[in-house]
Design an enzyme around this catalytic site. Structure first.
Site, PDB file in Angstrom:
ATOM      1  N   HIS A  16       0.834  -1.201   0.000  1.00 29.37           N
ATOM      2  CA  HIS A  16       0.000   0.000   0.000  1.00 29.37           C
ATOM      3  C   HIS A  16       0.865   1.245   0.000  1.00 29.37           C
ATOM      4  CE1 HIS A  16      -0.454   0.956   4.613  1.00 29.37           C
ATOM      5  NE2 HIS A  16       0.763   0.567   4.340  1.00 29.37           N
ATOM      6  N   CYS A  25       5.725   6.249   5.178  1.00 24.19           N
ATOM      7  CA  CYS A  25       4.598   5.478   4.639  1.00 24.19           C
ATOM      8  C   CYS A  25       3.981   6.125   3.404  1.00 24.19           C
ATOM      9  CB  CYS A  25       3.557   5.248   5.717  1.00 24.19           C
ATOM     10  SG  CYS A  25       4.265   4.311   7.090  1.00 24.19           S
ATOM     11  N   HIS A  31       3.446  -4.928   3.831  1.00 18.44           N
ATOM     12  CA  HIS A  31       3.422  -5.495   5.180  1.00 18.44           C
ATOM     13  C   HIS A  31       3.005  -6.956   5.106  1.00 18.44           C
ATOM     14  CE1 HIS A  31       3.645  -1.564   7.096  1.00 18.44           C
ATOM     15  NE2 HIS A  31       2.682  -1.139   6.290  1.00 18.44           N
ATOM     16  N   HIS A  75      -1.514 -10.676  -1.169  1.00 12.88           N
ATOM     17  CA  HIS A  75      -0.685 -10.399  -2.341  1.00 12.88           C
ATOM     18  C   HIS A  75      -1.354  -9.422  -3.309  1.00 12.88           C
ATOM     19  CE1 HIS A  75       1.812 -13.584  -0.756  1.00 12.88           C
ATOM     20  NE2 HIS A  75       2.762 -13.173  -1.558  1.00 12.88           N
ATOM     21  N   GLU A 130      -0.247  -4.493  11.805  1.00 19.11           N
ATOM     22  CA  GLU A 130       0.361  -4.025  10.553  1.00 19.11           C
ATOM     23  C   GLU A 130       1.855  -4.323  10.538  1.00 19.11           C
ATOM     24  OE1 GLU A 130       0.566   0.276   9.589  1.00 19.11           O
ATOM     25  OE2 GLU A 130      -0.654  -0.322   7.873  1.00 19.11           O
TER      26      GLU A 130
HETATM   27  N1  LIG Z   1      -2.160   5.089  13.405  1.00 18.69           N
HETATM   28  C1  LIG Z   1      -1.481   4.664  12.318  1.00 18.69           C
HETATM   29  N2  LIG Z   1      -0.237   5.095  12.103  1.00 18.69           N
HETATM   30  C2  LIG Z   1       0.445   4.629  11.038  1.00 18.69           C
HETATM   31  C3  LIG Z   1      -0.123   3.694  10.173  1.00 18.69           C
HETATM   32  C4  LIG Z   1      -1.469   3.280  10.413  1.00 18.69           C
HETATM   33  O1  LIG Z   1      -2.053   2.486   9.669  1.00 18.69           O
HETATM   34  N3  LIG Z   1      -2.092   3.761  11.492  1.00 18.69           N
HETATM   35  N4  LIG Z   1       0.597   3.196   9.141  1.00 18.69           N
HETATM   36  C5  LIG Z   1       1.844   3.525   8.935  1.00 18.69           C
HETATM   37  C6  LIG Z   1       2.628   2.828   7.875  1.00 18.69           C
HETATM   38  O2  LIG Z   1       1.798   2.245   6.911  1.00 18.69           O
HETATM   39  C7  LIG Z   1       3.537   1.685   8.416  1.00 18.69           C
HETATM   40  O3  LIG Z   1       2.748   0.772   9.088  1.00 18.69           O
HETATM   41  C8  LIG Z   1       4.676   2.150   9.258  1.00 18.69           C
HETATM   42  O4  LIG Z   1       4.370   2.012  10.629  1.00 18.69           O
HETATM   43  P1  LIG Z   1       5.480   1.999  11.752  1.00 18.69           P
HETATM   44  O5  LIG Z   1       4.873   1.428  12.977  1.00 18.69           O
HETATM   45  O6  LIG Z   1       6.047   3.366  11.854  1.00 18.69           O
HETATM   46  O7  LIG Z   1       6.510   0.958  11.107  1.00 18.69           O
HETATM   47  P2  LIG Z   1       8.007   0.600  11.490  1.00 18.69           P
HETATM   48  O8  LIG Z   1       8.461  -0.419  10.497  1.00 18.69           O
HETATM   49  O9  LIG Z   1       8.829   1.837  11.593  1.00 18.69           O
HETATM   50  O10 LIG Z   1       7.844  -0.094  12.887  1.00 18.69           O
HETATM   51  P3  LIG Z   1       8.897  -0.342  14.035  1.00 18.69           P
HETATM   52  O11 LIG Z   1       8.449  -1.616  14.681  1.00 18.69           O
HETATM   53  O12 LIG Z   1       8.766   0.838  14.972  1.00 18.69           O
HETATM   54  O13 LIG Z   1      10.246  -0.435  13.392  1.00 18.69           O
HETATM   55  C9  LIG Z   1       2.478   4.585   9.725  1.00 18.69           C
HETATM   56  N5  LIG Z   1       1.704   5.041  10.815  1.00 18.69           N
HETATM   57 ZN   LIG Z   2       2.246   0.615   5.755  1.00 23.32          ZN
END
Ligand SMILES: Nc1nc2c(c(=O)[nH]1)N=C([C@H](O)[C@H](O)COP(=O)(O)OP(=O)(O)OP(=O)(O)O)CN2
Ligand SMILES: [Zn+2]
Length: 159
Positions: A16, A25, A31, A75, A130
């Site tokens: 996405h 993002c 994911h 997928h 996620e």
């Molecule tokens: N409230 C939300 N915040 C975010 C979403 C969401 O769906 N709801 N989505 C994203 C991005 O799509 C993605 O999931 C990144 O998230 P994040 O947790 O920052 O991912 P990391 O790989 O950096 O996770 P760590 O485990 O902290 O390394 C962003 N925000």
């Molecule tokens: Zn994402």
């Protein structure tokens, strides 16, 4: 017999892009989602020897989630409909699921619980992971019968 909750856990992979997001993002990325589906009810009695003691056969639960969720999203490029890559992916025959809402974990969890509820599953809640550290949870009882509200405009998607 007390109400009992059962849960089955699924995974699916999807790509996405959160257009307009101020962080990483905004990029096209993917994911491996983990989906926890909780179903509640009273365990079945002796009148049904095959399912006695089950709230619901896990195999039946799996079949509904496959039809209503994973067959559609796994997928796939899960799309709001406004991503520049959408037309290229469509034209090349790649799997896309145009959902019409911003594909946040929150909105996806609402979409999933609504589909499962509408399919007749006695779903209590879904929790959608996620990443390994981030999830959204929605209770079926809190989703209106005419469908969930999604943030269609505004927020980071304003252009
Ligand atoms: N409230 C939300 N915040 C975010 C979403 C969401 O769906 N709801 N989505 C994203 C991005 O799509 C993605 O999931 C990144 O998230 P994040 O947790 O920052 O991912 P990391 O790989 O950096 O996770 P760590 O485990 O902290 O390394 C962003 N925000
Ligand atoms: Zn994402």
């Amino acid at each position: 017999m007390p109400t009992t909750r059962i849960c089955k856990i699924f995974t699916f992979d999807a790509a996405h892009q959160l257009i307009g997001h101020s962080g990483k993002c905004a990029n096209l990325h993917g994911h491996t989602y983990t989906l926890e589906v909780v179903v509640s009810g009273e365990p079945i009695g002796e009148e049904n020897p095959s399912d006695e003691g089950f709230v619901m056969d896990f195999a039946k639960l799996k079949a509904v989630v496959k039809t209503e969720v994973t067959d559609i999203l796994d997928h796939a490029f899960i799309s709001r409909g406004n991503e520049p890559a959408l037309e290229v992916l469509r034209a090349s025959g790649s799997k896309v699921a145009v959902l019409g809402f911003r594909t946040t974990a929150e909105n996806l969890a609402r979409y999933i619980v609504y589909r499962l509820k509408t399919a007749g599953l006695p779903v209590e809640s879904v929790k959608l992971w996620e990443t390994q550290t981030a999830w959204a949870q929605v209770y079926a009882a809190e989703v209106p019968d005419d469908g969930p509200f999604y943030q269609e405009v505004g927020g980071c998607d304003s252009e």
